[in-house]
Write an enzyme that holds these catalytic residues in place. Structure first.
Site, PDB file in Angstrom:
ATOM      1  N   ASP A 355       0.832  -1.190   0.000  1.00 25.44           N
ATOM      2  CA  ASP A 355       0.000   0.000   0.000  1.00 25.44           C
ATOM      3  C   ASP A 355       0.876   1.252   0.000  1.00 25.44           C
ATOM      4  OD1 ASP A 355      -2.700   1.298   0.513  1.00 25.44           O
ATOM      5  OD2 ASP A 355      -1.608   1.970   2.283  1.00 25.44           O
ATOM      6  N   GLU A 391       1.614  -0.385  -4.971  1.00 29.80           N
ATOM      7  CA  GLU A 391       0.698   0.700  -5.288  1.00 29.80           C
ATOM      8  C   GLU A 391       1.614   1.908  -5.471  1.00 29.80           C
ATOM      9  OE1 GLU A 391      -3.386   2.750  -3.605  1.00 29.80           O
ATOM     10  OE2 GLU A 391      -1.833   2.223  -2.164  1.00 29.80           O
TER      11      GLU A 391
END
Length: 710
Positions: A355, A391
């Site tokens: 993330d 990401e």
């Protein structure tokens, strides 16, 4: 209350965390700036005070350690850490606060929100410069001593190693997937064991996916402001213990979360399905300077977090969550690496999706892809072999790093998502931009020696609209979140087919069904690695909510009661997945060259105009609403694992994003072409099933068509 000091031994400074010994356990805690450390032992998760308090007196460098005889698996424990409380210098020690072990392998329950969990006095005009002396012990969940013993049978770490070329990712939520499945035992619905059930695994196998990508499973904080609104942190992007599976997904919280996670992985592996977990090493659940003191902040705030160098009272926030983990500190980097290796070697996961991965490369202000974290991963004999997915952005300046990650990494391709969405809602897109996205984004990845598999292609993810909502809403509808619809992305590049939200209008419904098929065809014929958002194949709706992070209810849960229309779409998705798996030309390991190879009279890739001829430079550099290309299966420059040359069928793909129909002349790159897939809901006519070179066909508006040369 007076506590009895139990007999202890000095123990050893390695490994960090808790290690079971022949007759007890060795406890090790990192703190560079602490002046004293206490180990607290508890009998029950709800204990308001410990049964024993042990002063940890041994210190080797920055590691505090003690060996305690008689400790068994299941023992509950916590720490208290003393040192200077000088927030203006970045020091926030508070000996009254009970703390979760950063290396805890299980956490017994959840935070019970109370003002005593904060290191300062809530409501004091001096805010975090004040000091709170209340004991937080009754309100903090205790850490659990865990045994690593488990019968994996034949399952070994990294034993599956499914190649990227065969990988199809299914992003899902542990609870959301199974909580409403009637064919799963009620006790394990919404749990790790629910994903391990025969019903779930049979579904995954039948659908054709090869990997589940689980939204965060590491123990996370349910934010106070959400809980007090009657909501919760459903997604889990707020970690507090990087080694511990979240006990909300287990049948109990006293260590079963570890065993049940392992059972889930073992069963999925036995079915040939890899497990990728979404990890959040960019920030913790302790928030900014006004957040609670739960673990890292009270153990060594100035080591664990990136602080503002001009005013260390405040945190550098590249994540939007109030803080950023300081991977420039060797012990913090070690914790992250130890955690990743633990999930591979002990929990047998096959990969990670990071993330806000740009935050991991932050060196004070700038993003540096040669930062210590990426170098450490690259040289690691274990982690360099797993699937690594970034990401590729964070919320700080310069954080958008699509295309810039090291060669071992794949990236969520946000440019792919946005381009394909805009194309199918009817926007003219620069031909070269659209072509690049469909062919694995060579403009982003080829120059750095990467392959098409650097691109994780997706149309939807947990973050944003579901596929059903993408074709049903022009605007987000996040009112249920309680932020006056101000949260979530404003621009979704969506189109509602002429009506906002649910409708019974047959024309609108038909438009949406066709649009969903357009997206799925495009996704699964694109070069790169496809990721399907779990539930999209079920036509799952979140009622227009594009930020359902706090919705642990029917808004987020998968609805398995499918009508005939939804069943038909599920079967369509399955068929296009199987189509991709059957044809290596759609999942090439190398980028197309656009030239003739192996004696083929045709180029490996040819871009075709509606006139049936190869496009020119002007078209390549102009906006378009239609794109078509031929992939020549007899001109593939690829070999299989045995070194044998790979060949495939030849396909003509026509994507018409315009609302208007077009005339299209079949190119002279083969005599006959057979229709193998299209997005139309009607059955094809006889003269559409087989077409011939130079035949002119009518392609309906907003239609995807695939022909195979015969």
């Amino acid at each position: 209350m007076a506590f009895v000091q139990v007999p202890t031994r000095p123990g050893y400074p390695y490994p960090i965390g808790v290690s079971l010994t022949k007759d007890g356990a060795n406890f090790v805690l990192f703190s560079e700036n602490a002046t004293a450390v206490q180990l607290l032992l508890f009998s029950h998760p709800d204990d308001k005070e410990p049964k024993e308090v042990i002063d940890v007196k041994e210190r080797t460098g920055d590691l505090w350690h003690v060996c305690v005889p008689g400790i068994m698996p299941g023992q509950l424990y916590a720490y208290k850490v003393d040192g200077p409380y000088k927030p203006e210098q970045g020091l926030r020690f508070n000996k009254n606060k009970t703390l979760i072990d950063p290396y805890a392998k299980a956490v017994a329950g959840f935070i019970k929100w109370d003002d005593s969990l904060f290191g300062y006095k809530i409501g004091d005009p001096n805010q975090d410069l004040s000091f709170d002396e209340r004991d937080s012990t009754p309100f903090i969940p205790k850490s659990v001593v865990v045994s690593d013993e488990f019968d994996w049978e034949d399952d070994k770490p990294l034993s599956l190693r499914i190649p990227w070329s065969q990988t199809i990712i299914y992003e899902t939520h542990v609870k959301g997937f199974s909580i409403k499945r009637d064919d799963i035992d009620e006790k394990i619905r919404g749990k790790f064991l629910g994903l391990a059930s025969k019903s779930a695994i049979s579904y995954f196998k039948d659908l054709g996916i090869t990997a589940v990508e689980l939204m965060p499973v590491q123990q996370f904080v349910r934010d106070r402001f959400l809980v007090e609104k009657g909501l919760t942190n459903y997604w889990g992007y707020n970690p507090i213990a990087y080694f511990a599976p979240d006990c909300g997904y287990a049948t109990d919280c006293l260590g079963k979360q570890v065993i049940e996670f392992k059972k889930m992985v073992k069963e999925l592996h036995a079915a040939g399905i890899e497990v990728i977990i979404d990890v959040v090493y960019n920030h913790t659940g302790e928030g900014n300077q006004l957040g609670p003191t739960l673990s890292f902040r009270g153990i060594d705030n100035s080591s664990y977090y990136m602080l503002n160098p001009q005013n260390p009272r405040y945190y550098m926030d590249f994540t939007g969550a109030g803080n950023t983990l300081n991977l420039r500190h060797p012990r913090v980097l070690q914790m992250v690496m130890d955690s990743l290796r633990y999930w591979v070697l002990e929990m047998h996961v096959d990969g990670f999706r990071f993330d806000l991965a740009s935050a991991l490369a932050r060196e004070l202000y700038s993003v540096n892809m040669l930062s210590t974290f990426f170098v450490a991963i690259q040289q690691d004999p274990i982690l360099s072999r797993v699937k690594l997915i970034a990401e590729p952005w964070d919320v700080g300046e310069g954080g958008y790093q699509v295309g810039n990650f090291p060669y071992q990494w794949a990236e969520w391709n946000g440019k792919y998502r946005d381009t394909i969405r805009r194309f199918w809602r009817g926007e003219p897109i620069l031909y070269s931009e659209l072509a690049n996205r469909l062919m694995g984004s060579p403009d982003l990845y080829q120059g750095s020696g990467r392959t098409p598999f650097a691109s994780i292609n997706y149309v939807t993810s947990h973050d944003g609209f579901t596929l059903q909502d993408l074709v049903s809403y022009n605007q987000k509808h996040n009112e249920a979140n309680g932020f006056d619809n101000k949260d979530g992305m404003d621009e979704n590049y969506s189109w509602n087919c002429g009506f906002e939200g649910e409708t019974q209008d047959p024309n609108v419904i038909a438009c949406r069904e066709k649009q969903k098929r357009n997206f799925m065809i495009t996704l699964f014929i694109s070069q790169g690695v496809p990721m399907l958002l779990g539930g999209d194949e079920l036509s799952r709706t979140q009622r227009g909510n594009n930020n359902a992070f706090c919705q642990d209810n029917e808004i987020s849960w998968y609805d398995w009661n499918l009508d005939e229309r939804k069943k038909a779409f599920r079967d369509f998705v399955k068929s296009i997945i199987y189509f991709r798996k059957a044809h290596p030309i759609f999942r090439r390991r190398k980028f197309f060259q656009g030239r003739k190879l192996f004696g083929s009279p045709y180029k490996d890739l040819t871009w075709i105009s509606p006139a049936g001829t190869e496009i020119d430079d002007k078209t390549w550099n102009s906006p378009t609403q239609t794109i078509a290309f031929v992939l020549s299966g007899d001109a593939m420059d690829e070999v299989n694992e045995r070194g044998e040359r790979v060949a495939d069928d030849t396909f003509l793909v026509i994507l018409n994003g315009s609302p208007s129909s077009i005339k299209f002349k079949i190119p002279k790159l083969g005599e006959k072409w057979e229709l193998v897939a299209w997005s139309c809901l009607r059955d094809p006519k006889e003269n559409e099933k087989i077409v011939k070179a130079e035949q002119e066909i009518q392609v309906e508006g907003r239609t995807a068509i695939i022909y195979k040369r015969v």
